[in-house]
Design a protein around this motif. Structure first.
Motif, PDB file in Angstrom:
ATOM      1  N   ARG A 181      32.369  -8.127  11.991  1.00 52.46           N
ATOM      2  CA  ARG A 181      31.934  -7.384  11.018  1.00 52.46           C
ATOM      3  C   ARG A 181      32.118  -6.028  11.972  1.00 52.46           C
ATOM      4  O   ARG A 181      31.594  -5.999  13.284  1.00 52.46           O
ATOM      5  CB  ARG A 181      30.322  -7.682  10.801  1.00 52.46           C
ATOM      6  N   ASP A 182      32.460  -5.052  11.394  1.00 51.73           N
ATOM      7  CA  ASP A 182      32.614  -3.920  11.894  1.00 51.73           C
ATOM      8  C   ASP A 182      31.799  -2.662  11.501  1.00 51.73           C
ATOM      9  O   ASP A 182      31.848  -2.434  10.176  1.00 51.73           O
ATOM     10  CB  ASP A 182      34.102  -3.316  11.664  1.00 51.73           C
ATOM     11  N   SER A 183      31.035  -2.085  12.145  1.00 56.17           N
ATOM     12  CA  SER A 183      29.934  -0.952  11.694  1.00 56.17           C
ATOM     13  C   SER A 183      30.870   0.346  11.903  1.00 56.17           C
ATOM     14  O   SER A 183      32.115   0.550  12.486  1.00 56.17           O
ATOM     15  CB  SER A 183      29.080  -0.939  12.663  1.00 56.17           C
ATOM     16  N   LYS A 184      30.460   1.246  10.980  1.00 55.89           N
ATOM     17  CA  LYS A 184      31.101   2.612  10.904  1.00 55.89           C
ATOM     18  C   LYS A 184      31.079   3.340  12.344  1.00 55.89           C
ATOM     19  O   LYS A 184      31.961   3.879  12.565  1.00 55.89           O
ATOM     20  CB  LYS A 184      30.353   3.330   9.731  1.00 55.89           C
ATOM     21  N   ALA A 185      29.806   3.092  12.732  1.00 54.35           N
ATOM     22  CA  ALA A 185      29.751   3.573  14.275  1.00 54.35           C
ATOM     23  C   ALA A 185      30.832   3.203  15.473  1.00 54.35           C
ATOM     24  O   ALA A 185      30.675   3.620  16.415  1.00 54.35           O
ATOM     25  CB  ALA A 185      28.328   3.316  14.638  1.00 54.35           C
ATOM     26  N   GLY A 186      31.398   2.442  15.082  1.00 55.92           N
ATOM     27  CA  GLY A 186      32.694   1.764  15.792  1.00 55.92           C
ATOM     28  C   GLY A 186      32.132   0.846  16.817  1.00 55.92           C
ATOM     29  O   GLY A 186      32.251   0.802  17.957  1.00 55.92           O
TER      30      GLY A 186
ATOM     31  N   SER B 281      31.749  -3.574  16.898  1.00 53.03           N
ATOM     32  CA  SER B 281      32.130  -4.900  16.195  1.00 53.03           C
ATOM     33  C   SER B 281      30.873  -6.048  16.640  1.00 53.03           C
ATOM     34  O   SER B 281      30.709  -6.038  17.715  1.00 53.03           O
ATOM     35  CB  SER B 281      33.424  -5.120  16.336  1.00 53.03           C
TER      36      SER B 281
ATOM     37  N   ASN C 144      33.605   0.010  21.052  1.00 57.05           N
ATOM     38  CA  ASN C 144      35.052   0.246  20.677  1.00 57.05           C
ATOM     39  C   ASN C 144      35.515   0.966  22.140  1.00 57.05           C
ATOM     40  O   ASN C 144      36.987   1.215  21.922  1.00 57.05           O
ATOM     41  CB  ASN C 144      34.971   1.363  19.547  1.00 57.05           C
TER      42      ASN C 144
ATOM     43  N   GLU D 150      41.119  -2.045  19.747  1.00 52.27           N
ATOM     44  CA  GLU D 150      42.084  -1.582  18.687  1.00 52.27           C
ATOM     45  C   GLU D 150      43.110  -2.724  18.427  1.00 52.27           C
ATOM     46  O   GLU D 150      43.375  -3.093  17.135  1.00 52.27           O
ATOM     47  CB  GLU D 150      42.671  -0.342  18.529  1.00 52.27           C
TER      48      GLU D 150
END
Lengths: 489, 489
Positions: B53-58, B60, B79, B85
């Motif tokens: 699951r990846d959060s908007k804040a960068g 995972s 990140n 990436e």
């Protein structure tokens, strides 16, 4: 009825229980002989007569064996018992009895406690003492094999059974403590891909009236499983599937070989222990093998000293010392290529000639373990051409990450490998060896989806029991051996 | 490489080990989640991605499962990692990884600890996330059976595997602590005397070219064992031979039935536990069954709470409560004759009519256990005509000392008996049932030489796993089930 557990421990093989039933306290012989029960307490032991000796003073000495430990207990029977003349004096080897008495310190050598009998109840007579196959005379081990249903009553096979149990319990305990999960691999299999040996066919087809295909072949589509099936030669491939999900697993179950070899080292049906570990390489497997063997040998040294002393006296005088030495040894490690050089440099004349590429024979293995290293040896990285398709190719392109553990006094006791986790290389090997990758699609899936380095090995359980007991023929370390032309009982 | 065992315990199924290899500390997920390792220590976990699951804040969140316990561990991946990436964001369910990080207390619900990742190493990708059979979507249990090599990666089959291991370890531990010896009964047998069911033939004869006798029959003298052989349906008779020497033994091994019944309760290949005890009667066997079941249920309640909670949530909401109730129950005991009367008096309409002499069906058994007694029930002393030849004839001449243990929620879980130790009566029964006593001469020998009362029972291991997990189909509680037209993998 009510079972009363007394002094139950959780350590080792020596744990037993005493039962109190209708105010009668039944005790296993081992509890009396080990001093677990108080002197002067009254107990009843139940078992079979090993021998009877009558003194001139009118006392009989019964040796009563119940299998709970190596030694029988001596019951001293006075001639004032009601059934002394009519029954006690007629007891012969093999009769079953319940003897009640008081525990006393024994004046006799070789035992600390005995039973001053107050009651002897005969439970079962021996039909004809003269023809009883297990009468007191010592029998040849070959003869005992013909009476496999009675031979556990002998010293030697009783001791084998207890040691076998101790080893099996220690194996389960070892893996459990290390976080492994026992799993059962299937016995009936449609896959013969490993090519580890000849297989037995399993079928329900009516052989007197076989269904045929239009081409005139046997129509296995009509068989129970809808295809031709066999008894497995190894649970490894199945264990790999579980290791690639649960990380650490092991099998402990029967495997089969339909090889027509009537030797002292082969059985058609035998038990194998096969651990399989994800995220592990060949060195991890070697270390696991060393840890496991030392653990189970320590267990048997601690828990079955009585039986081991018998084996050391009667079967192999090194039975105890070689185990003690084993658990204290650092395992040697040697590359196959170096091991071949050692054999070539040894100056020894071997029956089978030595050169790089051979599958070492027992004489080579024993030279390495017994003479050169004088310790257990792990031989690693064998030529790929003498090994199975699933073993991991080394960077040299010639050898695979396989290992054998060689033990002084027996030779190969464990064989294992790191498995090929790279799909392209696995496919290449299968094709080279004439295996259709399509037939192994489920096995290939383990490499297609989240493949991991993994490794494991196989331990022939009967080879282990044979090594520990010193019993020369593997047919004597499994209760009912199966071999060519031999499937009695 | 060097394995460092940390905090090893000897209690229960929860014991694992941590390994230190090349200064990297590898830990099973269970050790991190259980709090065994200190907060702030650095570890590497190895396993397979359950979800990402990846959060908007960068950041995972990776759920990593290694099979050591029910739950995956959450790794929080920032990140700023080099491969964030290119790799981390491409991870899908089933990819294998090694994640290094620091153990921190988790702010998230449902877990006490998580991993603050400092390194994510991808070990194996999933070939095509869209077609990966174990992708995150929930699958039907029937579909999972078709991918038995991958299904241990699911929550449900992983939990079954751990519970199955826990039960098997507890069974060995129980018998070992009670002074029993594990023995292996032969799998391949020439005896079909028990008549417990249809058998598989084992043969190496060339079916395309069968050797015939002069009479035109298949010449089994030419077969591997020199006679016709089958896969065993029970190890009991062999266990009796060992009990009549060592007093207390048990088997735990595979048995086979070639019955063409495609039900949720039958397997062609399954594991049985068969204890056999000398100097024991039917009540002793019933007590042993009760003690054993309670012991193993207690073990699974203590050691596999995590998996049981899943079964209670998803499979059978009584999975935990019925085990808890079971271990606290006093077993009811009832004679078969009285049980029949209870059924007749119940006023219930049963599908199969009730009268003295019937072999009770599942509806009858469940009425007794679930409605009448509301407790586990031992039904004793069945009509001799519906039971096997080796069961001990009672004084009434009509019934034998047989018992079934019926459990609420499943019905019969154990069947056992006192064995006929009196040679004349055994012979009489064999003849009545068309068994030639000559063919059973080794079994008769046990009664000719120091016969003893003895008793035992059989527990179908998969029935037990099925009961504990609540899994409705027995094919889902053994790794690779064998059933009519089904022997894949």
């Amino acid at each position: 009825m009510n079972w009363l557990n007394v002094g139950q421990q959780s350590l080792g093989c020596i744990v037993t229980s005493m039962e109190k039933i209708n105010n009668m306290t039944y005790a296993p012989v081992t509890d009396v002989l080990s001093g677990k029960l108080a002197v002067d307490s009254e107990v009843t032991v139940r078992g079979w007569i090993r021998s009877r000796r009558d003194s001139k003073a009118g006392i009989s000495f019964l040796a009563i064996y119940d299998g709970s430990c190596f030694d029988p207990i001596q019951a001293v029977v006075p001639n004032n018992l009601n059934n002394y003349e009519n029954e006690v004096l007629k007891l012969t080897t093999g009769c079953s009895v319940e003897v009640t008495g008081t525990i006393v310190e024994s004046p006799a050598k070789g035992q600390d406690f005995e039973l001053a009998a107050t009651d002897v109840k005969v439970v079962g007579w021996v039909e004809d003492a003269d023809t009883y196959p297990m009468a007191k005379t010592r029998h040849s081990i070959e003869y005992l094999r013909e009476v496999a249903h009675l031979r556990p009553r002998t010293n030697v096979i009783g001791a084998v059974a207890r040691v076998r149990n101790c080893l099996s319990q220690a194996i389960h305990r070892f893996y459990h403590e290390q976080g492994y999960f026992w799993m059962s691999a299937p016995l009936i299999t449609a896959s013969d891909a490993e090519g580890a040996g000849e297989m037995f066919r399993v079928s329900t087809l009516d052989m007197a009236n076989l269904p045929l295909t239009e081409q005139g072949d046997v129509d296995f589509n009509e068989d129970f499983f809808g295809k031709e099936t066999f008894l497995t030669v190894s649970g490894q491939l199945n264990a790999e599937a579980y290791a690639c999900a649960l990380s650490k697993v092991y099998t402990f179950g029967p495997t089969f070989r339909a090889e027509n070899s009537n030797t002292s080292r082969h059985l058609a049906e035998f038990w194998m222990v096969e651990p399989e570990v994800a995220f592990a390489d060949l060195d991890d497997a070697a270390k696991l093998a060393e840890d496991m063997l030392k653990y189970v040998f320590k267990a048997v040294l601690e828990e079955r000293r009585d039986d081991l002393e018998f084996f050391a006296q009667r079967i192999n005088k090194e039975a105890i010392t070689r185990l003690e030495k084993f658990v204290e040894s650092d395992f040697a490690q040697v590359d196959y290529t170096d091991a071949i050089q050692i054999l070539l440099d040894s100056g020894k004349e071997f029956e089978f000639p030595v050169e790089w590429g051979i599958d070492m024979s027992s004489e080579h293995e024993r030279y390495l373990a017994e003479e050169h290293f004088n310790a257990p040896v792990v031989v690693k990285n064998y030529p790929k051409d003498i090994k199975a398709f699933y073993m991991r190719l080394n960077d040299d392109g010639k050898t695979v990450a396989a290992m054998d553990v060689l033990a002084p006094g027996i030779g190969e006791i464990i064989g294992g490998s790191q498995r090929e986790e790279r799909l392209e290389l696995l496919d290449k090997r299968m094709i080279e060896m004439g295996i259709d990758p399509e037939h192994m699609s489920w096995y290939r899936d383990l490499r297609r989806y989240g493949t991991v380095p993994h490794a494991g090995f196989g331990l022939g359980f009967e080879r282990l029991v044979s090594y520990v007991t010193g019993m020369a023929n593997i047919r004597d370390v499994i209760p009912f051996p199966r071999a060519p032309r031999s499937a009695n009982f």
